[in-house]
Write an enzyme that holds these catalytic residues in place. Structure first.
Site, short mmCIF file in Angstrom:
data_model
loop_
_atom_site.label_atom_id
_atom_site.label_comp_id
_atom_site.label_asym_id
_atom_site.label_seq_id
_atom_site.Cartn_x
_atom_site.Cartn_y
_atom_site.Cartn_z
N LEU A 120 0.91 -1.20 -0.08
CA LEU A 120 -0.01 0.19 0.07
C LEU A 120 0.74 1.11 -0.01
CD1 LEU A 120 -2.95 -0.58 2.85
CD2 LEU A 120 -2.94 -0.16 0.31
N ASP A 121 0.38 2.29 -0.99
CA ASP A 121 1.33 3.68 -0.86
C ASP A 121 1.17 4.15 0.65
OD1 ASP A 121 1.66 3.30 -3.50
OD2 ASP A 121 -0.13 4.28 -3.93
N SER A 122 2.12 4.97 0.88
CA SER A 122 2.27 5.58 2.38
C SER A 122 1.01 6.44 2.71
CB SER A 122 3.51 6.36 2.18
OG SER A 122 3.52 7.36 1.35
N ALA A 124 -2.02 5.75 1.77
CA ALA A 124 -3.12 4.64 1.69
C ALA A 124 -3.21 3.94 2.93
CB ALA A 124 -3.07 3.91 0.47
N ARG A 256 -4.43 5.02 -8.48
CA ARG A 256 -4.09 6.25 -9.04
C ARG A 256 -4.29 6.41 -10.47
NH1 ARG A 256 1.68 6.80 -7.47
NH2 ARG A 256 1.67 4.34 -7.19
#
Length: 353
Positions: A120-122, A124, A256
């Site tokens: 997971l992106d930071s 998110a 995204r």
């Protein structure tokens, strides 16, 4: 967006009396979790018999930690990267077991592995699937399963990262975009489609992440479009400039990129869009509400219980997968070494560090 990462804790021998590492044989998840619960029950019973404090000893907890095996889920908050969160989890477990911090040199005897699948992106939050022990071998299989997200997009603003963490690169009008416009184009992004990954991602060029190259100011060409799958997508809310999507997709899909693409084609006047908030609500059989452990539940006992509960959620072919036998179970614990080797091929394979 999907990566699996694995950290390795290596054993040898403690200077205190310890219980031999339980030998897992058979199922990869359910058997190991049951063995862990048995070890804990025996320890508590021993304490009761001796009339000592109702506290399990550190060597016993270390034995239990190194016997855990299977797959469970944690709740990742916004802020830390998936790797940082995994390190935080690992440090809490090591501290509870009285084991040293993960900065020791490497050794390869009876390693206990802990890792995550599906980065997971930071920015998110949500479900992060974690494998421990032999459960790390299941992570690649779980990456191919479906994931579900709630994404809040913002019309009229584009960033270099395609989310709120990046620099604004473009601003366009959005006042002519209607709810009907958004709903009308969602079908174009459903099914088996082609998608161009973001420049800021974990995919690599010449052995280096695209995101790392971008941060160093290097010129990076976009990766070619690749096939991805969107099982369902719906518009949950529309209050310009914000819109909320519920998306279920397969591995390798970037929310995204989806939000950015929607902004480009929506309305009579092409606009732009970026992700404002992103939450993963489901990965494979694990849901945020039912299965993801919050940080106050990151204990050896809570994880052992979760492993037992989650074993029944796994596909039969995973739950019954057999692993190679471990070395002699007569070897006792040591917490003197941590393996920190990193390998990664692309955005959808296990990363070991």
């Amino acid at each position: 967006m999907a990566t699996a990462e694995v950290a390795v804790v290596s054993p040898s021998s403690l200077n205190t009396d310890t219980t031999p590492v339980p030998e897992s044989a058979g199922t990869a998840a359910a058997t190991a979790a049951t063995s862990s619960a048995t070890t804990a029950a025996a320890a508590v019973a021993a304490v009761a018999r001796t009339g000592s404090e109702a506290t399990v000893s550190k060597p016993t907890m270390a034995t239990k930690l190194l016997s855990l095996s299977g797959v469970f889920a944690v709740h990742k908050p916004k802020g830390p990267t998936s790797a940082e969160l995994l390190n935080r989890l690992k440090e809490k477990l090591l501290a509870e077991a009285g084991m040293p911090s993960p900065e020791w040199t490497k050794r390869k005897k009876q390693p206990l592995k802990i890792g995550h699948g599906g980065t997971l992106d930071s920015a998110a939050g949500g479900v992060l699937v974690v494998g421990i022990g032999r459960g790390t071998k299941m992570l690649t299989s779980l990456l191919t399963g479906s994931k579900r997200y709630i994404a809040i997009g913002e019309l009229g603003k584009a960033t270099d990262t395609l989310d709120s963490t990046g620099k604004v690169t473009e601003e366009k009008p959005y006042d002519k975009i209607t709810q009907e416009d958004i709903e009308g184009i969602l079908q174009k992004f459903t099914g088996n489609i082609m998608q161009v990954p973001p420049l800021y991602c974990a995919l690599k060029k010449d052995g280096q992440r695209l995101s790392s190259l971008m941060k160093r100011g290097k010129v990076v060409e976009a990766k070619p479009a690749r096939p991805v799958t969107v099982y369902s997508i719906s518009l949950q809310n529309f209050q310009p400039p914000l819109f909320t999507l519920d998306v279920e997709c397969g591995g390798g899909f970037y929310i995204r990129s989806l939000v950015s693409d929607i902004g480009k084609v929506a309305g009579e006047l092409s606009s732009c869009a970026s992700v404002l908030e992103l939450t993963r609500t489901k990965q494979g059989p694990f849901t945020l509400e039912e299965h993801a452990l919050p940080e106050d539940k990151w204990t050896i006992d809570d994880i052992a219980q979760s492993l037992d509960q989650c074993a029944s959620l796994l596909p039969e072919e995973l739950a019954l997968k057999k692993s190679k036998p471990e070395e002699s179970n007569e070897q006792v614990l040591s917490c003197e070494y941590i393996t920190l080797n990193e390998t990664e091929e692309n955005d959808d394979v296990i990363k070991t560090f």
